[in-house]
Design an enzyme around this catalytic site. Structure first.
Site, mmCIF file in Angstrom:
data_model
loop_
_atom_site.group_PDB
_atom_site.id
_atom_site.type_symbol
_atom_site.label_atom_id
_atom_site.label_comp_id
_atom_site.label_asym_id
_atom_site.label_seq_id
_atom_site.Cartn_x
_atom_site.Cartn_y
_atom_site.Cartn_z
ATOM 1 N N ASP A 261 -1.859 -18.606 1.191
ATOM 2 C CA ASP A 261 -2.561 -19.129 0.359
ATOM 3 C C ASP A 261 -3.405 -19.980 1.530
ATOM 4 O O ASP A 261 -4.050 -20.816 1.060
ATOM 5 C CB ASP A 261 -1.891 -19.838 -0.877
ATOM 6 C CG ASP A 261 -0.800 -20.551 -0.691
ATOM 7 O OD1 ASP A 261 0.174 -19.783 0.463
ATOM 8 O OD2 ASP A 261 -0.664 -20.907 -2.313
ATOM 9 N N ASP B 79 -11.538 -9.890 4.036
ATOM 10 C CA ASP B 79 -13.085 -10.072 3.816
ATOM 11 C C ASP B 79 -13.293 -11.486 3.788
ATOM 12 O O ASP B 79 -14.590 -11.495 4.259
ATOM 13 C CB ASP B 79 -12.731 -9.608 2.736
ATOM 14 C CG ASP B 79 -12.486 -7.931 2.344
ATOM 15 O OD1 ASP B 79 -12.594 -7.504 3.083
ATOM 16 O OD2 ASP B 79 -13.946 -7.535 1.348
ATOM 17 N N ASP C 227 -5.642 -7.225 3.932
ATOM 18 C CA ASP C 227 -6.925 -7.102 3.586
ATOM 19 C C ASP C 227 -7.831 -7.723 3.091
ATOM 20 O O ASP C 227 -8.798 -7.396 3.307
ATOM 21 C CB ASP C 227 -6.614 -5.698 2.502
ATOM 22 C CG ASP C 227 -7.492 -5.236 1.665
ATOM 23 O OD1 ASP C 227 -9.089 -4.769 2.911
ATOM 24 O OD2 ASP C 227 -7.585 -5.427 1.000
ATOM 25 N N LYS D 54 4.365 -15.115 2.674
ATOM 26 C CA LYS D 54 4.072 -16.041 1.570
ATOM 27 C C LYS D 54 5.968 -16.505 1.647
ATOM 28 O O LYS D 54 6.329 -15.388 0.707
ATOM 29 C CB LYS D 54 4.089 -15.228 0.644
ATOM 30 C CG LYS D 54 3.979 -15.368 -0.422
ATOM 31 C CD LYS D 54 2.847 -16.811 -0.614
ATOM 32 C CE LYS D 54 2.869 -17.457 -2.078
ATOM 33 N NZ LYS D 54 2.101 -18.518 -1.921
ATOM 34 N N TYR E 296 0.781 -2.007 -0.096
ATOM 35 C CA TYR E 296 0.341 -0.179 -0.029
ATOM 36 C C TYR E 296 0.981 1.617 0.068
ATOM 37 O O TYR E 296 0.453 2.470 -0.512
ATOM 38 C CB TYR E 296 -1.038 -0.134 1.140
ATOM 39 C CG TYR E 296 -2.178 -0.889 1.029
ATOM 40 C CD1 TYR E 296 -2.162 -2.250 0.669
ATOM 41 C CD2 TYR E 296 -3.319 -0.401 1.330
ATOM 42 C CE1 TYR E 296 -3.728 -2.804 0.871
ATOM 43 C CE2 TYR E 296 -4.516 -0.974 1.135
ATOM 44 C CZ TYR E 296 -4.454 -2.167 1.153
ATOM 45 O OH TYR E 296 -5.340 -2.997 0.982
HETATM 46 C C1 IPM Z 1 -10.297 -1.972 4.488
HETATM 47 C C2 IPM Z 1 -10.325 -1.319 2.811
HETATM 48 C C3 IPM Z 1 -9.524 -1.028 2.890
HETATM 49 C C4 IPM Z 1 -7.983 -1.281 2.528
HETATM 50 C C5 IPM Z 1 -9.972 0.521 1.124
HETATM 51 C C6 IPM Z 1 -11.055 1.093 1.159
HETATM 52 C C7 IPM Z 1 -8.218 1.587 1.076
HETATM 53 O O1 IPM Z 1 -10.691 -2.349 2.166
HETATM 54 O O2 IPM Z 1 -9.551 -1.445 5.345
HETATM 55 O O3 IPM Z 1 -10.300 -3.348 4.512
HETATM 56 O O4 IPM Z 1 -7.779 -1.687 1.884
HETATM 57 O O5 IPM Z 1 -7.133 -1.041 3.703
HETATM 58 MG MG MG Z 2 -10.640 -4.372 2.886
#
Ligand code: IPM
Ligand code: MG
Length: 354
Positions: free
Chosen positions: A219, A247, A243, A186, A141
Site C-alpha cells: 500500500d 497499471d 499486476d 504485505k 492467480y
Molecule cells: C496483465 C493482465 C493479465 C493479468 C490478465 C489479462 C490475465 O492484466 O498481464 O497485467 O492479470 O496478469
Molecule cells: Mg494487468
C-alpha cells in the site's frame, strides 16, 4: 539468424498492435540480415469461439516449438458472463504456467518527450526509470480457489524456491542497473508475504550483498510510486501486487499504451506482450498505440534471440519517432494531431530501416 516467433494476437486491439510489432520485426530482419517466421495461432476469446478453449492444444504446441511468443491481448465483453465456465484470460495464464514463465519484466520508462502526456507533474517524473519484476506463476492467480454463490475464496501460496528464483532475476537486473532493489509485500498481514520477506532477506544478504535493499509494504509502495517514483530502480513483487502496481506505474509513462513486458523462465524462450488489455472501446478504430507492443518486440530481440544491437535499434527508433512529435491519441497533448496505429508502426519500421 533464423527464428520462429509464434504470434498470438488474441482479441480486441490485440491484432491491431501485434501487426505493427511484426512490421517492425520484419524491418529489423531486413536491415540486419535475419530471417524470422511468424506462425499465428488462436488464443483467448477468439479461440473459445472457434474451439471452445481459450488455449487450444495446437496453440500451446506452437509456443513450445517457437523461439519466442509475441502476444497481443485477450478478453472482452463478449466473454465476460460471470457464469461462463471458460474465460479468455485463462488462456494467457495457462501459457505462462505451461512455459514456466515465472518472471515478468515490466520496464517503466518516462520518455522526456511524453512528460506532458502524464497526469503527474513534470518534476515528479524527471528521471523515472523503473524495472518491475512481477512473479508470474504463483500467488492468488494460481492458488486453490472455490467459487460459490454464497461463499468463495482464492488462496495465496508461495514456496521458498518460487520466491528465490524470481528475486534472483530481479537482483541480477539491479546489479546491471543502479543497484537498488525494493521488495514489495504485505508482511504486516499476510503469511505468504512474511515468507517472501524472510526468503528475500536471506537470499539477498547471502548472494547479493552489493545491492541496496528496501522492503516496502504494497500500500505504501502504491503511494511512493506517484509521490517519488524516480527513487525506485528495481521493484520485485508477487503476482497480483505486480499486476496492480504496473497499471499504476503505466500512468507515469503517460499511457498504458507505452508499457512493454517480457515473461521469462529458466531458458531463453519468452512471451512478450504489452501490459495493456484488449481495449474493446477502441478496437477496430485504428487508434490504439502500438508502441507497448513494439517495445515488447525489442525485449524479444534482446532476451530470447540475444540480439542486443537490434533491440536497441528498435528502442532508439521509438525515442526518435516521439522526438519528431508523432503521437497516437492516448499520448497526444493539446495541439498535436494524432496519427493512427498503422502510421505509428510505419514510422518506427521506417526509422529502424535507416
Ligand atoms: C496483465 C493482465 C493479465 C493479468 C490478465 C489479462 C490475465 O492484466 O498481464 O497485467 O492479470 O496478469
Ligand atoms: Mg494487468
Amino acid at each position: 539468424m533464423k527464428a520462429t516467433i509464434a504470434v498470438l494476437a488474441g482479441d480486441g486491439i490485440g491484432p491491431e498492435v501485434v501487426a505493427e510489432g511484426i512490421k517492425v520485426l520484419q524491418s529489423v530482419a531486413t536491415r540486419y540480415g535475419h530471417s524470422f517466421a511468424f506462425p499465428q495461432a488462436l488464443v483467448g476469446g477468439c479461440a473459445i469461439d472457434v474451439t471452445g478453449k481459450p488455449l487450444p492444444t495446437e496453440t500451446f504446441s506452437l509456443c513450445q516449438a517457437s523461439d519466442a511468443v509475441l502476444f497481443g491481448a485477450v478478453g472482452g465483453p463478449k466473454w465476460d458472463d460471470p457464469s461462463a465456465k471458460v474465460r479468455p484470460e485463462q488462456g494467457l495464464l495457462e501459457i505462462r504456467k505451461g512455459l514456466g514463465l515465472f518472471a515478468n519484466l515490466r520496464p517503466v520508462r518516462v520518455y522526456p518527450q511524453l512528460v506532458e502526456a502524464s497526469t503527474l507533474r513534470p518534476e515528479v517524473l524527471r528521471g523515472v526509470d523503473i524495472l518491475v519484476v512481477r512473479e508470474l506463476t504463483g500467488g492468488l492467480y494460481f492458488g486453490e480457489r472455490q467459487e460459490g454463490t454464497e461463499r468463495a475464496y482464492d488462496t495465496m501460496v508461495y514456496t521458498r524456491p518460487e520466491i528465490e528464483r524470481v528475486v534472483r532475476v530481479a537482483a541480477r537486473a539491479a546489479q546491471g542497473r543502479r543497484k537498488k532493489l525494493a521488495s514489495v509485500d504485505k508482511a504486516n498481514i499476510l503469511a505468504s508475504s512474511r515468507l517472501w520477506r524472510r526468503v528475500t532477506t536471506e537470499l539477498l544478504s547471502r548472494e547479493f550483498s552489493d545491492l541496496q535493499v528496501e522492503h516496502v509494504l504494497v500500500d505504501a509502495c502504491a503511494m511512493y510510486l506517484i509521490r517519488r517514483p524516480a527513487t525506485f530502480d528495481v521493484i520485485v513483487t508477487e503476482n497480483m501486487f505486480g499486476d496492480i502496481l504496473t497499471d499504476e506505474a503505466a500512468m507515469l509513462a503517460g499511457s498504458m499504451g507505452m508499457l512493454p513486458s517480457a515473461s521469462l523462465g529458466e531458458g531463453r524462450r519468452g512471451l512478450y506482450e504489452p501490459i495493456h488489455g484488449t481495449a474493446p472501446d477502441i478496437a477496430g478504430k485504428h487508434i490504439a498505440n502500438p508502441l507497448a507492443t513494439i517495445l515488447s518486440c525489442a525485449m524479444l530481440l534482446r532476451h530470447s534471440l540475444g540480439l542486443e544491437v537490434e533491440a536497441k535499434a528498435v528502442e532508439d527508433a521509438v525515442a526518435a519517432i516521439l522526438a519528431e512529435g508523432k503521437r497516437t491519441v492516448d499520448i497526444a497533448t493539446k495541439g498535436e494531431s494524432p496519427i493512427s496505429t498503422v502510421q505509428m508502426g510505419d514510422a518506427v519500421a521506417r526509422q529502424v530501416a535507416g
